[in-house]
Design a protein around this motif. Structure first.
Motif, mmCIF file in Angstrom:
data_model
loop_
_atom_site.group_PDB
_atom_site.id
_atom_site.type_symbol
_atom_site.label_atom_id
_atom_site.label_comp_id
_atom_site.label_asym_id
_atom_site.label_seq_id
_atom_site.Cartn_x
_atom_site.Cartn_y
_atom_site.Cartn_z
ATOM 1 N N TRP A 1 -13.324 44.015 -38.411
ATOM 2 C CA TRP A 1 -11.883 44.027 -38.128
ATOM 3 C C TRP A 1 -11.092 43.841 -39.421
ATOM 4 C CZ3 TRP A 1 -14.923 39.823 -37.629
ATOM 5 C CH2 TRP A 1 -14.464 38.608 -38.109
ATOM 6 N N ILE A 2 -9.808 44.173 -39.329
ATOM 7 C CA ILE A 2 -8.914 44.108 -40.484
ATOM 8 C C ILE A 2 -7.707 43.266 -40.122
ATOM 9 C CG2 ILE A 2 -7.432 45.434 -42.057
ATOM 10 C CD1 ILE A 2 -9.291 47.794 -41.739
ATOM 11 N N ASP A 3 -7.329 42.369 -41.018
ATOM 12 C CA ASP A 3 -6.065 41.645 -40.896
ATOM 13 C C ASP A 3 -5.008 42.371 -41.713
ATOM 14 O OD1 ASP A 3 -7.169 39.776 -39.277
ATOM 15 O OD2 ASP A 3 -7.370 38.211 -40.810
ATOM 16 N N TYR A 4 -3.860 42.607 -41.070
ATOM 17 C CA TYR A 4 -2.774 43.330 -41.724
ATOM 18 C C TYR A 4 -1.611 42.392 -42.025
ATOM 19 C CZ TYR A 4 -5.167 47.629 -40.376
ATOM 20 O OH TYR A 4 -6.093 48.643 -40.232
ATOM 21 N N THR A 5 -0.872 42.729 -43.072
ATOM 22 C CA THR A 5 0.342 41.983 -43.416
ATOM 23 C C THR A 5 1.477 42.405 -42.488
ATOM 24 O OG1 THR A 5 1.056 43.655 -45.021
ATOM 25 C CG2 THR A 5 -0.390 41.902 -45.818
ATOM 26 N N PRO A 6 2.557 41.629 -42.426
ATOM 27 C CA PRO A 6 3.698 42.025 -41.568
ATOM 28 C C PRO A 6 4.270 43.401 -41.912
ATOM 29 C CG PRO A 6 3.902 39.729 -42.213
ATOM 30 C CD PRO A 6 2.744 40.284 -42.980
ATOM 31 N N SER A 7 4.119 43.835 -43.163
ATOM 32 C CA SER A 7 4.645 45.136 -43.567
ATOM 33 C C SER A 7 3.691 46.281 -43.242
ATOM 34 C CB SER A 7 4.955 45.136 -45.064
ATOM 35 O OG SER A 7 3.767 44.907 -45.815
ATOM 36 N N GLY A 8 2.501 45.964 -42.723
ATOM 37 C CA GLY A 8 1.550 46.997 -42.351
ATOM 38 C C GLY A 8 0.446 47.234 -43.362
#
Length: 469
Positions: free
Chosen positions: A242-249
């Motif tokens: 899985w990948i964690d994304y920042t609020p900006s995508g």
């Protein structure tokens, strides 16, 4: 008589190579300029091995290092492959540089550093005043005594030797003479570790879908003595990626939850890996280096769940996207294309003419070509770089020894002699480094030694020269 002459002649013939090695070859081998030149060459080729991608396919080098135009006017894929710049650390000439450099350091250790240490441990008393004249720092005092000097030196942590009345020798910092030897041992250990890793290590790459089990097989670079058999009796399962994304995508971090399985399918190790936090098992290290999209899970109306593979599409360097084609009729006459660019669940649906039909997220449904298409999940894949380098423990140990030797080398080896003859006290001293600091220390010792009650001034003569001895 004939036998003796023959034996003598044979002995003289055997001694010729020995004399040549000692008189001609050994001085060149232990020359500091040769060691510096070898070190610079090793550094230059190590940089080239860092800048130029190692262990790639011939097609990769042909695409990235074309003949027209050549990089820097000469660096082409042909040059890279002929010289061996695609596997620098395993080329015969790079290993030869390491061996020659290590041999030079070893020869220097035995011909210079060990004799210097032996000479430093071997000392003698000075019994004549004229012997003090050759020292870098000497003094002649009309007051003071050897016994008083002994007490002062002992307080300053000197090791004092005194076998006769009126004669003294003291030293401290003998560890400074051992330091360069330890440095050489550390460097040679690092070189041996590098050679061991180059000859017995290997590098592999795997792209594994979430939920799949694999064995390491895609070895892209290996030393001639590598033993891939260590990979045969166990496998690895990617439980989840899985990948964690920042609020900006943007991508914040990607993770792989991995299990090591034995031949019976039992878990023998488990770890969640991410960048700079690899999984290590039996000398093999798994690094998280890349990611991708391997498949999409869909359902038509009330049909069973289908898992269709997704492939990376060519975007000419304008980002990464993956796509697949899904038939919407049993005869495959119609279908739609699914496009995804990340694992956030957004999927684009295009018809046969390339027009955007709809945009859906995982878990949502849409109507296409008269059927209900539901996108259940987008399955990611983890990109792993797998390395085995048996020389790493030796390299790390060598660095530790090197740091220890470097610290030891900063200690000054200081020596002080004293001779009391008639009504005069002769004091001489020398050191191998920190001359100014040592000179101040000796002057302070002399001032303490020659201090007298108020009104009585001693007559003192000090001679300070630039003589390195």
């Amino acid at each position: 008589m004939t036998t003796e002459n023959s034996a003598s002649t044979e002995s003289s013939w055997w001694s010729i190579p020995g004399r040549f090695l000692r008189r001609e070859f050994l001085p060149v081998l232990t020359d500091l300029r040769l060691a510096i030149a070898l070190l610079l060459l090793i550094a230059v080729f190590s940089i080239s091995g860092t800048v130029i991608e190692q262990g790639q396919s011939p097609a990769f080098y042909q695409a990235n290092y074309p003949e027209h135009p050549a990089l820097f006017g000469f660096l082409t894929w042909k040059v890279i492959q002929v010289v061996g710049l695609d596997h620098v650390y395993r080329t015969w000439w790079f290993l030869a540089l390491l061996i020659l450099f290590g041999t030079s350091l070893t020869a220097c250790t035995f011909t210079r550093q060990l004799p210097a240490l032996k000479a430093a441990r071997r000392w003698k008393y000075y019994e004549e005043p004229r012997q003090f004249q050759k020292l870098a720092l000497s003094a002649e005092l009309e007051t003071g005594s050897v016994n008083s000097l002994k007490e002062i030196l002992q307080k300053r942590r000197y090791k004092v030797f005194q076998e006769k009345d009126g004669i003294l020798y003291a030293r401290k910092g003998i560890i400074g003479r051992i330091g360069p030897i330890i440095v050489h041992v550390g460097i040679v250990t690092i070189l041996l570790g590098g050679i061991l890793g180059a000859m017995t290590g290997f590098v592999a790459q795997e792209m594994v879908a979430s939920g799949d089990t694999f064995q390491v097989k895609n070895i892209i670079d290996a030393g001639p003595w590598a033993n891939p058999q260590v990979l045969k009796d166990w496998s690895v399962r990617v439980n989840r990626f899985w990948i964690d994304y920042t609020p900006s995508g943007g991508i914040d971090q990607f993770y792989s939850d991995m299990s090591v399985l034995n031949n019976q399918g039992e878990e023998v190790d488990h770890k969640k890996i991410f960048v700079n936090q690899p999984l290590r098992y039996r000398g093999v290290t798994f690094y998280q280096t890349d990611w991708g999209i391997s498949a999409v899970r869909i359902r038509f109306n009330n049909s069973p769940i289908f898992q269709l593979p997704m492939a990376a599409l060519n975007t000419n360097g304008r980002g990464r996207i993956w796509g697949t084609w899904i038939p919407t009729k049993p005869d495959l006459s119609e279908g739609v294309s699914l496009i995804a660019k990340d694992l956030q669940g957004m999927v684009l649906i295009y018809d046969a003419e390339g027009k955007l039909v709809d945009t859906v997220r995982t878990g949502m449904s849409t109507q296409v070509n008269g059927v209900t298409l539901k996108v259940l999940d987008v399955i990611g894949s983890t990109g792993l770089q797998i390395k085995s380098d048996p020389g790493i423990p030796m390299v790390y140990s060598g660095f530790a020894v090197l740091m220890l030797g470097t610290v030891m080398s900063y200690f000054s080896h200081s020596q002080i002699w004293a001779l009391q003859k008639s009504d005069r006290l002769y004091v001489g001293a020398k050191t191998n480094r920190a001359q100014v600091v040592f000179e101040r220390e000796v002057i302070d010792i002399l001032e303490r030694l020659s201090s007298q009650p108020e009104g009585e001034q001693p007559k003192t003569t000090q001679s300070i020269t630039s003589n390195p001895n």
